[in-house]
Design a protein around this motif. Structure first.
Motif, short mmCIF file in Angstrom:
data_model
loop_
_atom_site.label_atom_id
_atom_site.label_comp_id
_atom_site.label_asym_id
_atom_site.label_seq_id
_atom_site.Cartn_x
_atom_site.Cartn_y
_atom_site.Cartn_z
N PRO A 75 0.82 -1.22 0.00
CA PRO A 75 0.00 0.00 0.00
C PRO A 75 0.85 1.27 0.00
O PRO A 75 0.53 2.24 -0.70
CB PRO A 75 -0.79 -0.10 1.31
CG PRO A 75 -0.80 -1.53 1.66
CD PRO A 75 0.47 -2.10 1.12
N MET A 129 2.10 1.94 -3.41
CA MET A 129 1.04 2.44 -4.29
C MET A 129 0.72 3.89 -3.94
O MET A 129 0.44 4.69 -4.84
CB MET A 129 -0.19 1.56 -4.17
CG MET A 129 0.04 0.17 -4.73
SD MET A 129 -1.43 -0.58 -5.39
CE MET A 129 -2.02 -1.49 -4.04
N VAL A 130 0.77 4.22 -2.65
CA VAL A 130 0.53 5.61 -2.24
C VAL A 130 1.55 6.52 -2.90
O VAL A 130 1.20 7.55 -3.47
CB VAL A 130 0.58 5.74 -0.69
CG1 VAL A 130 0.74 7.18 -0.28
CG2 VAL A 130 -0.67 5.16 -0.07
N ARG A 169 3.24 6.12 -5.67
CA ARG A 169 3.01 6.27 -7.11
C ARG A 169 1.72 7.04 -7.37
O ARG A 169 1.63 7.82 -8.31
CB ARG A 169 2.99 4.90 -7.78
CG ARG A 169 4.37 4.27 -7.78
CD ARG A 169 4.36 2.87 -8.32
NE ARG A 169 3.80 2.81 -9.66
CZ ARG A 169 3.19 1.73 -10.15
NH1 ARG A 169 3.07 0.66 -9.41
NH2 ARG A 169 2.71 1.74 -11.36
#
Lengths: 294, 273
Positions: free
Chosen positions: A184, A187-188, A190
């Motif tokens: 996570p 992903m945060v 990016r």
């Protein structure tokens, strides 16, 4: 057990209109002074240190160990004092620490570069993985004879050997740290537009900091040992110098308390770096961020 | 609205407003070590402004994968996803994701810094002072004032999720993507967070795409639900649920709809048995 089925007993219900103040002093009782002191980390560690020193002094005195085999603690301290005042121990320390710092800074830079390459592609990761598993088990001092042929008798050879003991643990730990950053969080990073070098610097490095710091500590410990060992072979510079050399020279002159004083200095510096410098870095980062318990 | 030519006109009695998000015939696949998994198969749906659009389905229906696709972390093998008419190619701050996991917050940044980090890197603020102001505004919105200088590890699970929501909302994205954001919370906190989310929505009317596997949560949070069947995820139904809220939870209509969706999702399983 299964023969008789026990039914729960039905009891009357009740509800308290208001709950009174808990009648106990222990809701938040302050700890006693002794408990507080025992919670201070340096206090506990110094107690261990002090006990070791007292045991050393007592044993060597009571058992009348010959000073040429194992001098007392007080003799060692006297020799340490003499080392500083008469034999220029301070400049020897400086020679060692200077080379170590130079090697450490270069080693961290190379380690960082390697882990960046490794995290950028799978091929890079394979390169680092293979190199590390090949070269990491090789003791750095074993390279010293070759280093002396390549770089001569001097600081260059020492730094080369130091690099070998710093680069691999740092690169390996940094890379492991990068790989274990939670999905996570990646992903945060990016999601908010971080790419390439900014993604590594702003997200991966801080997120992997526990692992990176562990690598830095490991690199430091390997380097310090390697340096002292290498200096035993020849001095910090061609004319001789450095802590390892001080220990070697003292022994050659049968100044055993002097050799002990040298060893004590090696230990004290190691202790200082571990428990003061790295400890403070940890407190200011990992502990503060909740990535490590104090 | 920069582009109004949206290709094919919406079928049936679709609203005149242009959709924010269009998902058309999207098939998503991902690889595990041993298999190529088809997570969703030819899924279509449209999200309109101020929608609280819920993707509902049992585990394995590809709802989270679908959300990752919208976020730009995955490319569809078939079909297309468009945000405001523009094809989604990669992750971007115009679609902010809120995850279920608490570790979506940067542990080395305080509550406020977590939000300013997003604002600065996401390109919404170039000046730190502006970012600070916006951050504080959203911290107040999620009722975390007083905690702005606290590091995430000192916060409870519910507070962490509030920070993540505040961070997402502060970006003022075209669409907020929420991947089971309350699934890790205890039941009491979850209910409170659902109410707070609805209140926030009532204030600012953002558009949200919300993934959940709880039928109840879908009815409470959403105004429209896309029901997905599992293995691979396919659209089973699209339902209106704007009439349901915490106020009428437990009413006969609420329970009837809950049962209807339940039967829809588990009908196949009952038949097999």
């Amino acid at each position: 057990m299964a023969d008789v089925k026990t039914d729960p007993i039905e009891r009357p219900e009740f509800e308290r209109p208001s709950v009174g103040k808990a009648n106990t002093a222990d809701v938040a009782r302050p700890l006693s002074t002794l408990e507080k002191v025992a919670n201070i980390d340096p206090v506990r560690k110094f107690t261990v240190l002090l006990t070791a020193i007292v045991a050393w002094e007592l044993y060597t005195r009571v058992a009348k160990v010959p000073p040429l085999i194992f001098p007392t603690f007080s003799d060692t301290i006297v020799a340490l004092w003499k080392g500083f005042t008469e034999y220029g121990l301070a400049s020897q320390i400086w020679a060692s620490v200077g080379i170590l710092l130079a090697g450490y800074v270069i080693g961290l830079a190379i380690g960082a570069a390697l882990s960046f390459i490794a995290v950028s592609s799978r091929f890079g990761s394979d390169i680092l993985g293979t190199l590390t598993s090949m070269l990491n088990p090789l003791p750095a001092v074993a390279l010293l004879p070759l280093a002396m042929i390549w770089f001569g008798l001097g600081a260059k050879s020492l730094i080369f050997v130091l690099l070998h003991s710093i680069v691999w643990p740092v690169a390996l730990n940094t890379h492991t740290g990068f790989m274990s950053v939670a999905e996570p969080l990646r992903m945060v990073g990016r999601n908010y537009g971080l790419r390439n070098i900014r993604y590594v610097v702003k997200l991966l490095v801080p997120a992997a900091f526990p692992s990176i710091l562990a690598g830095m500590k490991l690199g430091w410990a390997f380097a310090w040992r390697t340096l002292i060992a290498a200096e035993l072979v020849f001095g910090a510079a061609s004319e001789g110098g450095g802590l390892g050399w001080f220990i070697f020279a003292s022994r050659n002159e049968m100044d055993i308390p002097g050799a002990f004083a040298g060893l004590l200095t090696v230990i004290l510096i190691g202790f200082f770096v571990e428990n003061v410098i790295f400890r403070n870095i940890e407190q200011g980062t990992l502990v503060r961020w909740g990535m490590q318990s104090s | 609205m920069p582009q109004t030519t949206n290709g094919a006109a919406p079928a049936g009695a679709a609203p005149a407003v242009a959709p924010i998000l269009e998902v058309e015939g999207v098939t998503l696949q991902y690889k595990t070590k041993e298999h190529l998994i088809t997570a969703t198969y030819r899924v279509d749906f449209k999200v309109y402004p101020a929608d609280r659009f819920v993707l509902l389905g049992p585990s394995g229906c590809g709802k989270s994968t679908l959300l990752k696709g919208v976020a730009g972390f995955m490319r569809p093998v078939e079909g297309e996803m468009r945000l405001k008419g523009r094809r989604i190619e990669e992750p971007g701050p115009d679609r902010v994701m809120v995850f279920q996991e608490f570790d979506q917050l940067l542990p080395w940044k305080t509550v406020r810094q977590n939000i300013t980090f997003a604002l600065r890197n996401g390109g919404r603020c170039s000046r730190e002072s502006d970012a600070d102001e916006i951050a504080m505004n959203y911290i107040r919105k999620v009722k975390l004032n007083g905690f702005e200088n606290t590091y995430p590890h000192m916060l409870s699970g519910g507070m962490k999720q509030r920070v993540a929501i505040a961070r997402g909302m502060a970006m003022e994205p075209d669409i907020l993507l929420m991947d089971e954001p309350f699934a890790s919370l205890d039941a009491l906190t979850r209910r409170q967070m659902q109410e707070e989310l609805l209140q926030l929505w009532d204030d600012t009317r953002f558009t949200v795409l919300f993934v959940t596997h709880s039928i109840e949560e879908a009815l409470l949070v959403g105004n429209r639900i896309l029901v997905l069947s599992p293995h691979p995820g396919q659209v089973k139904a699209e339902l209106n649920t704007h009439m349901h809220s915490h106020a009428n939870a437990g009413s006969p209509e609420f329970i009837a709809l809950q049962t209807r969706i339940h039967n829809m999702l588990f009908a196949d399983r009952v038949l097999e048995e």
